[in-house]
Structures are given as structure tokens and as C-alpha cells.
Design an enzyme around this catalytic site. Structure first.
Site, short mmCIF file in Angstrom:
data_model
loop_
_atom_site.label_atom_id
_atom_site.label_comp_id
_atom_site.label_asym_id
_atom_site.label_seq_id
_atom_site.Cartn_x
_atom_site.Cartn_y
_atom_site.Cartn_z
N HIS A 277 0.20 -3.35 -4.70
CA HIS A 277 0.25 -4.54 -3.86
C HIS A 277 -1.13 -4.86 -3.28
CE1 HIS A 277 3.01 -6.82 -0.83
NE2 HIS A 277 1.83 -7.41 -0.88
N ASP B 236 -1.05 -3.57 0.49
CA ASP B 236 -0.95 -4.97 0.94
C ASP B 236 -2.33 -5.44 1.47
OD1 ASP B 236 -0.03 -7.49 1.43
OD2 ASP B 236 1.34 -6.96 3.04
#
Ligand code: DOR
Ligand code: ZN
Length: 428
Positions: free
Chosen positions: A56, A303
Site C-alpha cells: 500500500h 499507506d
């Protein structure tokens, strides 16, 4: 030079071993290996991990090259010990066609610092209305298997069901950003005592949990693979644990920041702490750490969400959501999981390399450190103590929540198929 001998690193458990890299491959693992013309890396006291894999990462190219490019993002990845990253689809234009995912894939190949596996959007324009050309993206040179509207939730249950059905044909996976949109309208931070005191709109845990509950049921119904992005609440952990106990094909990730930081930090009103999903409570952090330790949560995913300073250095309400993470992830995991006794280094290899590579079905990544395997390797000095300074980041953005904080560990070397991308802590 085509041969490198890494001498005396801890490879498995506490055993100090030598690892010989020849060309792109690990040629031998053992004791007292002959240097024989090889460049020698003295690795006493260091840990040798399989190259880290991120499921991610926001690389921002095309479209937001002011915050990151494939080149700067992959340099940041290599600095952090990564040899492969999955590039999220919320670019401009959105990566919802074979053309865009091939562009990102090609830029990744040219960067040379780290493998880039593009993620395809689930729906056209991330709008949640119409399925994107999933098959064409899979058939393209980028061979996309992971699809996500990350940044947005695929909230329509019928679209989600169709997406799960579609990717089943080629063993793909839908990575869901679980956020019920109506329950989070105007949300600025976690809903709880802190949001009540600050008078900021709250983001209830149930907005995440209700979508995860629905999606594990849909995945079971369809018999397809679901991956849940950035789990952030104790309740989400319980749902994933239940789904796994049923034998359903559900995997999950947690970010380093959700393993360390809580919503108490929002009291500072510093937008560096504004992130989606939001920082939660101490009890959530505890549950997430335990779930990563016991394998309910499969992996750590950064992320990594770079933003230029004009999008972060503003009032809380107007600031963009997200934090950079590639260059600090391993240190945060050492701090929160290894130094607390929750994971050993073999566990770190599992949660940051083997499992994410397996979820993404990446060939040649997330492989054990043994003879005959591709030499994707990360050497870390766990005794190092340093203060995070974003001025030294390879990322184009500086929005780290750890500025000035002391974190343990340092990546000293990263090898991508035998070639050093980081040497003695410096990008090559
Ligand atoms: O904080 C976040 N930032 N969460 C997301 O889901 C998207 C990301 C971004 O793209 O900036
Ligand atoms: Zn997300």
C-alpha cells in the site's frame, strides 16, 4: 562487481551466517564462506531480512508529481528497506485502464530502485458506480492482481460483489478501504472522548467495521479473495478473526502509524496527524499489535501518503489526509513489535515480506534467504538509535509524524536482485 559477501549477519533466529550474492541470486548461505573476489559487507550484529514488500504505497505519479514521483517514491522505498511496492490507483488520471497501469509499471522499471506493482482501480474514476476494466488491467504488461479504490470505499454492495466475482477468475484480490461514507460525512478524527472535547466531527469505528463485516460475508458468498486495507479498530480485528476462523479468504494489513500513535495527538491540532483512517485509541493500538503478533493481521503496509507542505501546513479542517511512511516503517515496527517482545525478526520477515508478497502474488519477492533465491535483501542494524529528520528523506514530501522522535534501527543495505540500492545507509 557481481559478487557480494555479507558476513556474520543474523539470518534465522540468532544464528550469525555468511550470505554470498552472485549476480542476481543468493549463491550460498553458511559459515566461513570464502570471500574470493567478492565485495565484503561486515554485518556483525545486523539482521538480514528478505527485501521488504509494501502492499500500500501512494507514488502519486501520474498527476501529483509535486508530492511524489515513481522515482522519488521508489528511492524512499529502497531507503526504508523495500524491494517491492504496490502503487495505489488514486492518481490523476486514476489507474483504471490498462494504459495507466502500464505507464506506472514502465516508470517503475526505469526507476531501478525497487519493483513497482501497479494496483488497479476497482471502479471507473474511483467513483464507485461502474467497474473499471479489471480484465484488461490484468492482461496488460502490468499484470495487475490487486484492485483498490483506496482513498475511497467501494460502498455499493452490488459493485463490490461483482468485483469479487470478476477477479476470482484470475486469482485477483480486492483491497478494500473500509469507510461507510454516510457515517463519516464531515469526519475529521476518531469519534470518541477526544473528538467530543475538541468539537471535531467524529469518525466512528462502526463506519469501518460495518463495511468489513459486509465484505467478509460477500467474499465468503462469492468464494473470492478480500484484503482489508489499514485496519484501525479493535472491532475490525474481531471481525477479521471471525472471518478467518470460518476459513474464508480474507487478509488484512495495519499501518505503522496505527501501531504507535493515538487520537490524543490530535489535541495539538497539528495536521501531520490527520490521516484516513484516523488515529484511534490506546485500546485499539493494543488490539492491533496483538492481532499482528498472532497473525490475525497478516502484514504491515505503510499507506505512504506524501503531500506537499501547502496541503499539510494549514488549518486542521483544510489539511489533506495522510503521512509518509516508507522510510520509517521498519523502525516503527522494531519499536512497537520487536522491542515489546510481540514479534521476533523472523516474524518481521513474515509480516513485512513473505505475507505481503504472497497476498500480491509477486514472483521473486518475499522469498526466504536461501541459496538459489533472488537476492532481494535488507540488512538492518537494530542497535542504531537516531532521531528522525525528514530533511534527509528521499521522498519528495516531508509529512512524517515522527519528526524529531527517536526511533530504533536503521537500514544499512538494500539489495534488489543482487544490486545494492542502499549501501552503508546511503542510496546508491
Ligand atoms: O490518509 C490517507 N491518505 N488515507 C487514504 O486512504 C488515502 C491517502 C492518500 O491518498 O493521501
Ligand atoms: Zn486508504
Amino acid at each position: 562487481m557481481s559478487k557480494t559477501l555479507i558476513r556474520g549477519a543474523k539470518v534465522l533466529g540468532d544464528r550469525a551466517l555468511d550470505v554470498l550474492i552472485d549476480g542476481e541470486t543468493v549463491a550460498a548461505v553458511g559459515t566461513g564462506l570464502d570471500a574470493d573476489g567478492a565485495r565484503v559487507v561486515e554485518a556483525d550484529g545486523q539482521i538480514l531480512l528478505p527485501g521488504l514488500v509494501d502492499l500500500h504505497t501512494h507514488l502519486r505519479e501520474p498527476g501529483r508529481e509535486d508530492s511524489e514521483t515513481v522515482l522519488t517514491g521508489t528511492r524512499a522505498a529502497a531507503s526504508g528497506g523495500y524491494t517491492a511496492v504496490h502503487a495505489m490507483a488514486n492518481t490523476f488520471p486514476v489507474a483504471d485502464t490498462a494504459g495507466v497501469v502500464e505507464q506506472v509499471w514502465r516508470l517503475g522499471r526505469e526507476s531501478g530502485h525497487c519493483d513497482v506493482q501497479p494496483v488497479g482501480a476497482v471502479t471507473v474514476g474511483l467513483e464507485g458506480k461502474q467497474l473499471a476494466e479489471l480484465g484488461a488491467m490484468h492482461e496488460s504488461a502490468a499484470s495487475v492482481r490487486v484492485f483498490s479504490d483506496d482513498g475511497k470505499c467501494v460502498d455499493d454492495a452490488v459493485i463490490m460483489r461483482r468485483a469479487l466475482e470478476y477477479v476470482k477468475a484470475f486469482d485477483g484480490v480486492i483491497a478494500q478501504h473500509a469507510q461507510e461514507p454516510r457515517l463519516t460525512e464531515g469526519a475529521q478524527m476518531n469519534e470518541g472522548t477526544v473528538s467530543a472535547e475538541l468539537g471535531l466531527g467524529g469518525w466512528p469505528a462502526v463506519a469501518e467495521e460495518s463495511i468489513i463485516a459486509r465484505d467478509v460475508l460477500l467474499a465468503a458468498h462469492v468464494g473470492s479473495r478480500l484484503h482489508v486495507c489499514h485496519l484501525s479498530t479493535a472491532g475490525s480485528v474481531e471481525i477479521v478473526r471471525w472471518a478467518k476462523s470460518k476459513g474464508w479468504n480474507v487478509t488484512a494489513e495495519v499501518t505503522p502509524h496505527h501501531l504507535l500513535l493515538t487520537d490524543e495527538l490530535v489535541r495539538s491540532y497539528d495536521p501531520v496527524y490527520k490521516v484516513n483512517p484516523p488515529l484511534r485509541t490506546e485500546a485499539d493500538v493494543r488490539a492491533l499489535r496483538e492481532a499482528l503478533a498472532d497473525g490475525t493481521i497478516d502484514c504491515v503496509a505503510t499507506d505512504h501518503a506524501p503531500h506537499p507542505h501547502e496541503d499539510k501546513d494549514c488549518e486542521w479542517g483544510a489539511a489533506a489526509m495522510g503521512m509518509v511512511g516508507l522510510e520509517t516503517a521498519l523502525s516503527v515496527v522494531q519499536h512497537t513489535m520487536v522491542e515489546t517482545g510481540l514479534l521476533d525478526w523472523a516474524g518481521v520477515a513474515d509480516r513485512m515480506s513473505f505475507r505481503p508478497a504472497a497476498i500480491g502474488r509477486l514472483a521473486g519477492q518475499g522469498r526466504p534467504v536461501s541459496a538459489g533465491e533472488p537476492a532481494n535483501l535488507t540488512l538492518v542494524d537494530p542497535a542504531y538509535r537516531g532521531t528522525v529528520d525528514s530533511a534527509g528523506f528521499a521522498s519528495r514530501s516531508r509529512n512524517t509524524p515522527y519528526q524529531g522522535r527517536e526511533l530504533p534501527g536503521r537500514v544499512t543495505h538494500t539489495f534488489l536482485r543482487g544490486r545494492a540500492t542502499v549501501m552503508d545507509g546511503k542510496l546508491v
